[in-house]
Design an enzyme around this catalytic site. Structure first.
Site, PDB file in Angstrom:
ATOM      1  N   PHE A 117     -67.935  32.942  16.563  1.00  0.00           N
ATOM      2  CA  PHE A 117     -67.975  31.628  15.920  1.00  0.00           C
ATOM      3  C   PHE A 117     -69.344  31.009  16.154  1.00  0.00           C
ATOM      4  CE2 PHE A 117     -64.846  28.627  14.012  1.00  0.00           C
ATOM      5  CZ  PHE A 117     -63.979  29.570  13.508  1.00  0.00           C
ATOM      6  N   GLN A 231     -69.590  15.567  11.472  1.00  0.00           N
ATOM      7  CA  GLN A 231     -69.902  16.976  11.236  1.00  0.00           C
ATOM      8  C   GLN A 231     -69.713  17.390   9.784  1.00  0.00           C
ATOM      9  OE1 GLN A 231     -67.500  20.481  13.053  1.00  0.00           O
ATOM     10  NE2 GLN A 231     -69.548  20.558  13.926  1.00  0.00           N
ATOM     11  N   HIS A 233     -69.463  20.619   7.576  1.00  0.00           N
ATOM     12  CA  HIS A 233     -69.238  22.065   7.680  1.00  0.00           C
ATOM     13  C   HIS A 233     -70.046  22.701   6.543  1.00  0.00           C
ATOM     14  CE1 HIS A 233     -67.255  25.926   7.766  1.00  0.00           C
ATOM     15  NE2 HIS A 233     -66.510  25.560   8.781  1.00  0.00           N
ATOM     16  N   LEU A 243     -61.920  24.062   2.635  1.00  0.00           N
ATOM     17  CA  LEU A 243     -62.752  24.753   3.614  1.00  0.00           C
ATOM     18  C   LEU A 243     -62.720  26.265   3.429  1.00  0.00           C
ATOM     19  CD1 LEU A 243     -64.359  24.399   6.335  1.00  0.00           C
ATOM     20  CD2 LEU A 243     -62.234  25.007   7.453  1.00  0.00           C
ATOM     21  N   GLU A 246     -65.149  29.158   8.954  1.00  0.00           N
ATOM     22  CA  GLU A 246     -66.288  29.762   9.639  1.00  0.00           C
ATOM     23  C   GLU A 246     -65.972  31.212  10.039  1.00  0.00           C
ATOM     24  OE1 GLU A 246     -68.467  27.043  11.992  1.00  0.00           O
ATOM     25  OE2 GLU A 246     -68.686  28.465  13.623  1.00  0.00           O
ATOM     26  N   ARG A 277     -73.158  24.323  13.110  1.00  0.00           N
ATOM     27  CA  ARG A 277     -72.887  23.738  11.791  1.00  0.00           C
ATOM     28  C   ARG A 277     -73.928  22.706  11.367  1.00  0.00           C
ATOM     29  NH1 ARG A 277     -66.304  23.195  12.564  1.00  0.00           N
ATOM     30  NH2 ARG A 277     -65.965  25.437  12.410  1.00  0.00           N
ATOM     31  N   HIS A 345     -66.372  17.280   7.624  1.00  0.00           N
ATOM     32  CA  HIS A 345     -65.300  18.077   8.210  1.00  0.00           C
ATOM     33  C   HIS A 345     -64.665  17.436   9.441  1.00  0.00           C
ATOM     34  CE1 HIS A 345     -63.090  21.691   9.111  1.00  0.00           C
ATOM     35  NE2 HIS A 345     -63.731  21.910  10.232  1.00  0.00           N
ATOM     36  N   ARG A 380     -69.994  19.296  17.399  1.00  0.00           N
ATOM     37  CA  ARG A 380     -68.933  20.143  17.953  1.00  0.00           C
ATOM     38  C   ARG A 380     -69.143  21.589  17.537  1.00  0.00           C
ATOM     39  NH1 ARG A 380     -63.824  22.213  15.825  1.00  0.00           N
ATOM     40  NH2 ARG A 380     -64.298  21.266  13.815  1.00  0.00           N
TER      41      ARG A 380
HETATM   42  C1  LIG Z   1     -59.392  22.437   6.982  1.00  0.00           C
HETATM   43  C2  LIG Z   1     -59.641  22.336   8.453  1.00  0.00           C
HETATM   44  C3  LIG Z   1     -59.766  23.485   9.213  1.00  0.00           C
HETATM   45  C4  LIG Z   1     -60.013  23.396  10.584  1.00  0.00           C
HETATM   46  N1  LIG Z   1     -60.135  24.546  11.302  1.00  0.00           N
HETATM   47  C5  LIG Z   1     -60.313  24.476  12.649  1.00  0.00           C
HETATM   48  C6  LIG Z   1     -60.353  25.653  13.437  1.00  0.00           C
HETATM   49  O1  LIG Z   1     -60.215  26.770  12.949  1.00  0.00           O
HETATM   50  N2  LIG Z   1     -60.557  25.519  14.769  1.00  0.00           N
HETATM   51  C7  LIG Z   1     -60.701  24.303  15.376  1.00  0.00           C
HETATM   52  O2  LIG Z   1     -60.854  24.243  16.595  1.00  0.00           O
HETATM   53  N3  LIG Z   1     -60.646  23.167  14.640  1.00  0.00           N
HETATM   54  C8  LIG Z   1     -60.446  23.227  13.302  1.00  0.00           C
HETATM   55  N4  LIG Z   1     -60.386  22.074  12.566  1.00  0.00           N
HETATM   56  C9  LIG Z   1     -60.371  20.780  13.267  1.00  0.00           C
HETATM   57  C10 LIG Z   1     -58.983  20.565  13.888  1.00  0.00           C
HETATM   58  O3  LIG Z   1     -58.009  21.178  13.098  1.00  0.00           O
HETATM   59  C11 LIG Z   1     -58.634  19.094  14.024  1.00  0.00           C
HETATM   60  O4  LIG Z   1     -59.674  18.384  14.632  1.00  0.00           O
HETATM   61  C12 LIG Z   1     -57.366  18.925  14.874  1.00  0.00           C
HETATM   62  O5  LIG Z   1     -56.341  19.746  14.374  1.00  0.00           O
HETATM   63  C13 LIG Z   1     -56.924  17.490  14.920  1.00  0.00           C
HETATM   64  O6  LIG Z   1     -55.664  17.429  15.528  1.00  0.00           O
HETATM   65  P1  LIG Z   1     -55.046  16.041  15.959  1.00  0.00           P
HETATM   66  O7  LIG Z   1     -53.768  16.321  16.631  1.00  0.00           O
HETATM   67  O8  LIG Z   1     -56.063  15.249  16.677  1.00  0.00           O
HETATM   68  O9  LIG Z   1     -54.783  15.271  14.576  1.00  0.00           O
HETATM   69  P2  LIG Z   1     -53.975  15.690  13.248  1.00  0.00           P
HETATM   70  O10 LIG Z   1     -53.521  17.082  13.254  1.00  0.00           O
HETATM   71  O11 LIG Z   1     -54.814  15.215  12.128  1.00  0.00           O
HETATM   72  O12 LIG Z   1     -52.663  14.786  13.350  1.00  0.00           O
HETATM   73  C14 LIG Z   1     -52.707  13.383  13.205  1.00  0.00           C
HETATM   74  C15 LIG Z   1     -51.293  12.840  13.312  1.00  0.00           C
HETATM   75  O13 LIG Z   1     -51.336  11.421  13.352  1.00  0.00           O
HETATM   76  C16 LIG Z   1     -50.367  10.887  12.493  1.00  0.00           C
HETATM   77  N5  LIG Z   1     -50.825   9.554  12.051  1.00  0.00           N
HETATM   78  C17 LIG Z   1     -52.051   9.214  11.579  1.00  0.00           C
HETATM   79  N6  LIG Z   1     -52.083   7.909  11.285  1.00  0.00           N
HETATM   80  C18 LIG Z   1     -50.851   7.403  11.577  1.00  0.00           C
HETATM   81  C19 LIG Z   1     -50.242   6.114  11.476  1.00  0.00           C
HETATM   82  N7  LIG Z   1     -50.912   5.044  11.001  1.00  0.00           N
HETATM   83  N8  LIG Z   1     -48.960   5.986  11.858  1.00  0.00           N
HETATM   84  C20 LIG Z   1     -48.249   7.059  12.308  1.00  0.00           C
HETATM   85  N9  LIG Z   1     -48.775   8.296  12.425  1.00  0.00           N
HETATM   86  C21 LIG Z   1     -50.059   8.454  12.073  1.00  0.00           C
HETATM   87  C22 LIG Z   1     -50.249  11.893  11.363  1.00  0.00           C
HETATM   88  O14 LIG Z   1     -49.014  11.773  10.717  1.00  0.00           O
HETATM   89  C23 LIG Z   1     -50.391  13.207  12.135  1.00  0.00           C
HETATM   90  O15 LIG Z   1     -49.148  13.616  12.642  1.00  0.00           O
HETATM   91  C24 LIG Z   1     -60.137  22.136  11.197  1.00  0.00           C
HETATM   92  C25 LIG Z   1     -60.005  20.989  10.440  1.00  0.00           C
HETATM   93  C26 LIG Z   1     -59.782  21.090   9.078  1.00  0.00           C
HETATM   94  C27 LIG Z   1     -59.712  19.814   8.288  1.00  0.00           C
END
Ligand SMILES: Cc1cc2nc3c(=O)[nH]c(=O)nc-3n(C[C@H](O)[C@H](O)[C@H](O)COP(=O)(O)OP(=O)(O)OC[C@H]3O[C@@H](n4cnc5c(N)ncnc54)[C@H](O)[C@@H]3O)c2cc1C
Length: 572
Positions: A117, A231, A233, A243, A246, A277, A345, A380
């Site tokens: 990566f 960031q 991507h 996306l 990577e 990135r 991203h 990141r």
């Molecule tokens: C397409 C894509 C691919 C990625 N690939 C990778 C990867 O391969 N490796 C890596 O390390 N990272 C990757 N990332 C980054 C990583 O996936 C995210 O940073 C990480 O999953 C975020 O997780 P989280 O639990 O913080 O938030 P999220 O998974 O975004 O969850 C947020 C939660 O908050 C809730 N929520 C939000 N607002 C409210 C509200 N007002 N009231 C109630 N609930 C609310 C939502 O319902 C959801 O359940 C990727 C990101 C994307 C977009």
């Protein structure tokens, strides 16, 4: 009003939120834990993560190497004590995730596979084909179902934190199915609402990523840290922003300009497609300025070429890339190069926390992309974020549990009063008469344009000042947004209006933090201050919301923690 009460309440059912929930009940089985999510947890953005999760699991790797790669990737702004804890706890989290059911891809000899990566010196990214987030979230969700003391409230939309005498005592949430505003009381609240990439027009982020938790913390007086670092991507599909992981480059894909050259030899000769990135995204801009990109009705792009990998590798390692490109651009990467361009991203910044997810507000915690624990600094490294959700989700869950255990019973009366106030605020704010009504969609589009124009890959003082002014103007227009739909069930116009308010707050903190940082570091590239300036800016920025409406945010600074690695020039 029917009050709900928990010891620990988690806002967000993604990777960080679910990991925190399990950690909290495992810390003390007597605790009751609530998980609120505006969508069904399996629809959280974590589900869309493709490439993988970084952790040291092989003999040719070591913790110091993972730590240094992360620190160098961060352009030395990461807090090094945080990074050291992170790399140390990551392997156990990865193994535990497998025990909870995550099907890591494996080599012929039975060992868990690892892939290369960007910015990582050795192969250390574990993966489940190119659907890692999907499998990770399933494993966490299933595990959370085992605990009867975890109570979920799916499709509840949190509108604000309830704060009394400087202490968080719960949240107000709209029950989307009934339309009622519900108070949910808690001794500790963990915000894990993910990022806010939707404030930009072209993003990989799901429509739900509107920075809600960041804005709620900011409104409650909690600073947002390092918000200027956004960031891009390097490989998003033009048109949709989908996306191209990577992992495509990790498995050996090339980036090629319109002259057929692997142009990265000019910018990151030592790493080529596996450079970090921020540098790869800036390289695209240079190619664009030099006129060496392709252009059609979808805009300007370069090629991601996987053809030399062959059908077998693409099907085994990158099946989702093949599926997405076939469905969305009508090409097959086995035979055709994929059009790609940089796409917003991830947000390195977020709610200011310490190493255990604690914020400066009593009872308030945060983890995941919503938080800024200072792991990622100014940039990141790919695949550190899923690991961050696990390591710091667990830490936040444990510390929130410990805090809850120390608290007395709560005072219900005050909470009802706060909830009624919030109900009144929403009613008068969105359902009263307005002198001239403004459209949610118009303001959102204008906000996205302003962010791209002023706070994109390259920034200048003039551009950022203009973005700050534009955001202030949009805030004034937002005052005239009203909701015409008065229905109770899934009133998406109302939630879109509230989300737009959150987005404006996040954008404001971002643009003002970026304006004040007069240097270039990681993803924050100032054309008017091209050098990194450690004397003045080896510091985290902290944005505090203005006290009165119309006030600009106050930006403060906090020195980065250096333990063993002195800042040096960042070359690859
Ligand atoms: C397409 C894509 C691919 C990625 N690939 C990778 C990867 O391969 N490796 C890596 O390390 N990272 C990757 N990332 C980054 C990583 O996936 C995210 O940073 C990480 O999953 C975020 O997780 P989280 O639990 O913080 O938030 P999220 O998974 O975004 O969850 C947020 C939660 O908050 C809730 N929520 C939000 N607002 C409210 C509200 N007002 N009231 C109630 N609930 C609310 C939502 O319902 C959801 O359940 C990727 C990101 C994307 C977009």
């Amino acid at each position: 009003m029917n009050n709900l009460a928990y010891d620990v309440l988690i806002v967000g059912g993604g990777g960080a939120g679910l990991r925190a929930a399990v950690a909290a009940v495992e810390a003390d089985s007597r605790l009751s834990v609530g998980v609120v999510s505006k969508v069904y947890p399996m629809r959280s953005h974590t589900v869309s993560a493709e490439g993988g999760l970084a952790a040291v699991v092989r003999d040719d790797d070591n913790l110091d190497s993972h730590a240094f790669d992360t620190i160098k990737g961060s352009d030395f702004l990461a807090d090094q004590d945080v990074v050291e804890a992170f790399v140390k706890e990551a392997p156990d989290e990865a193994i535990q995730l497998e025990h909870w059911g995550c099907p890591w891809s494996r080599d012929q000899d039975g060992r868990v596979s690892v892939r290369a990566f960007g910015g990582m010196t050795v192969k250390r990214t574990l993966y489940a084909a190119d659907k890692t987030g999907f499998h990770m979230l399933h494993a966490l969700f299933q595990t959370s179902l085992k605990y009867t003391s975890i109570h979920r409230h799916d499709e509840f939309f949190v509108t604000s934190l309830l704060v009394e005498e400087g202490r968080v005592c719960g949240v107000a949430a709209l029950n989307l199915q009934s339309g009622g505003l519900q108070a949910i009381q808690a001794k500790a609240v963990i915000l894990s609402t993910g990022g806010g990439g939707r404030i930009f027009p072209f993003t990989t982020n799901a429509a739900i990523k509107t920075g809600d938790g960041m804005a709620m913390a900011y409104r409650a007086g909690c600073p947002l840290k390092d918000m200027e670092f956004v960031q891009y991507h390097p490989t998003g599909l033009p048109g949709t922003g989908i996306l191209m992981t990577e992992a495509s480059r990790g498995e050996g894909g090339y980036l090629v300009n319109s002259e057929g050259d692997r142009y990265l030899s000019e910018y990151v000769p030592g790493k080529m497609e596996l450079g970090p990135r921020d540098i790869l995204s800036r390289s695209f801009v240079h190619e664009l300025r030099a006129g060496r990109v392709f252009e059609d009705e979808q805009g300007q792009y370069v090629h991601l070429d996987l053809r030399h990998l062959g059908e077998k590798v693409i099907d085994e390692k990158l099946p989702f890339v093949r599926e997405l490109t076939r469905n969305y651009v009508g090409i097959d990467p086995v035979h055709d190069p994929i059009p790609v361009r940089p796409v917003v991203h991830y947000m390195m910044g977020g709610v200011h926390t310490d190493i255990d997810g604690r914020t400066p507000i009593e009872g308030l915690y945060s983890a995941g992309e919503c938080a800024c624990v200072s792991l990622n600094g100014a940039n990141r490294l790919g695949s550190n974020s899923l690991t961050e959700c696990l390591v710091f989700g667990a830490r936040a869950g444990k510390s929130a549990a410990a805090h809850a255990m120390e608290q007395d019973q709560q005072r219900l009366g005050a909470l009802e009063h706060l909830t009624r106030e919030e109900e009144e605020r929403i009613k008068s704010r969105f359902f009263s008469e307005a002198p001239e009504e403004e459209s949610i969609a118009d303001i959102r589009t204008d906000l996205q344009k302003a962010m791209e124009a002023g706070a994109g890959i390259y920034r200048t003082r003039e551009g950022l000042e203009k973005a700050c002014e534009d955001i202030a103007g949009l805030r004034r227009r937002y005052d005239n947004v009203r909701v015409q739909d008065h229905s109770n069930v899934f009133n998406t116009q109302l939630t879109a209006a509230i989300e737009l308010g959150f987005m404006l707050d996040v954008a404001e903190s971002l643009a003002h933090s970026a304006l004040r940082r007069e240097e270039s570091r990681g993803s924050h590239a100032r054309s008017d201050f091209e050098e990194r300036n450690d004397d003045a800016f080896l510091q985290h920025s902290l944005a505090y919301r203005g006290v009165e409406d119309g006030d600009t945010p106050r930006i403060d600074y906090l020195p980065a923690t250096i333990t063993r690695w002195q800042p040096e020039e960042r070359t690859y």
